[in-house]
Motif scaffolding. Structure first.
Motif, short mmCIF file in Angstrom:
data_model
loop_
_atom_site.label_atom_id
_atom_site.label_comp_id
_atom_site.label_asym_id
_atom_site.label_seq_id
_atom_site.Cartn_x
_atom_site.Cartn_y
_atom_site.Cartn_z
N HIS A 142 0.70 -1.26 0.03
CA HIS A 142 0.09 0.10 -0.04
C HIS A 142 0.67 1.13 -0.07
N ASN A 162 -4.57 6.45 -2.99
CA ASN A 162 -4.01 5.19 -2.66
C ASN A 162 -3.61 4.33 -4.08
N ASN A 202 -8.79 7.18 0.35
CA ASN A 202 -9.11 7.03 1.83
C ASN A 202 -9.19 8.24 2.54
N GLU A 204 -9.74 9.65 6.41
CA GLU A 204 -9.71 9.26 7.86
C GLU A 204 -10.13 10.44 8.61
N SER A 218 -11.46 4.85 9.41
CA SER A 218 -11.19 5.32 8.04
C SER A 218 -12.06 4.63 7.06
N GLN A 220 -12.32 3.68 3.12
CA GLN A 220 -11.42 3.52 1.93
C GLN A 220 -12.24 2.71 0.86
N SER A 222 -11.67 1.42 -3.41
CA SER A 222 -10.50 1.40 -4.30
C SER A 222 -11.12 0.28 -5.40
#
Length: 251
Positions: A142, A162, A202, A204, A218, A220, A222
């Motif tokens: 990552h 990301n 992402n 947070e 968090s 996220q 993707s």
């Protein structure tokens, strides 16, 4: 159908051993950077993964639905520019940002991070005469970059872009029908076995607990981007992750 491959079902003990090795490797790699390190982050949570599948004729299959799976990560996080550290130096970089303090302030908001993660991209489906389930375990790397902004009384918000890579460690398709129940190993399947490059973002929300620790939640999102070719099926994974985390700073 997505999969019709026979094979041995992977052992859960092998999976746990691999997890331990990944975390040990990450610790050894990052330990050498400890003097410069600013933050260490651990997260644990859940994935909900959308299987975006097209058949060899280009038909989109919509009966496969997300099934919950685990998400965990270990990350090294650092400011792009540490203004406090620059004060004690007389390098060209320190002189430049000393003469451009507004630029230094903006740059100090941005952070980059590198880490390892473990994900389960699971799914289930029900179509006419059969039920299909996918149980998968992926390991990956990552990288992320973006700003973290303080907002109110120890709270801050971080937004990152990301880039990641995921590799199947173990996976099984279970097919349940009126006449037969069967398990198929996904290790050699062309839709699951390659390294999957993923892009996303992402968000947070952090809360400081002490001068060296904070907690955060968090979100996220993707996806992979495998293209479709006539005569061949294609499968993209689009996970959404929700997790909680702990950040330890400057040790």
């Amino acid at each position: 159908m997505l999969i019709l491959n026979y094979g041995k079902i992977p052992c859960n003990q092998d999976y746990l051993t691999m997890i331990k090795k990944i975390y040990l490797l990450a610790f050894l790699v990052f330990a050498g950077q400890q003097i410069q390190a600013q933050h260490w982050k651990w997260t644990v949570g859940l994935n909900s993964t959308d299987y975006q599948y097209k058949s060899s004729t280009g038909e989109a299959i919509d009966f496969i639905k997300p099934l919950g799976g685990m998400h965990a990560s270990f990350r090294y996080n650092k400011e792009l520019i540490d203004t406090t550290d620059l004060i004690s130096k007389f390098s060209k970089t320190a002189i430049f940002f000393g003469n451009h303090q507004k630029l230094a302030k903006i740059a100090s908001l941005f952070r980059y991070e590198l880490g390892v993660n473990i994900n389960q991209f699971n799914a289930t489906g029900d179509d006419k005469n059969f039920i299909v389930n996918y149980q998968t375990n992926f390991v990956g790397l990552h990288a992320a970059f973006g700003p973290e902004v303080k907002v109110y009384k120890g709270f801050s918000i971080a937004l990152q872009g990301n880039l990641g890579a995921q590799k199947l460690f173990s996976g099984v398709q279970t097919l349940i029908s009126n006449n037969n129940n069967a398990n198929y190993d996904l290790a050699d399947n062309e839709n699951f076995s390659p390294i999957h490059v993923m892009l996303g973002y992402n968000l947070e929300i952090h809360k400081i607990l002490t001068d060296k620790t904070s907690v955060f939640v968090s979100y996220q999102k993707s996806s992979t981007f495998h293209g479709w070719t006539a005569g061949k099926p294609s499968l993209n994974f689009a996970p959404t992750s929700l997790s909680i985390g702990l950040k330890i700073s400057k040790f």
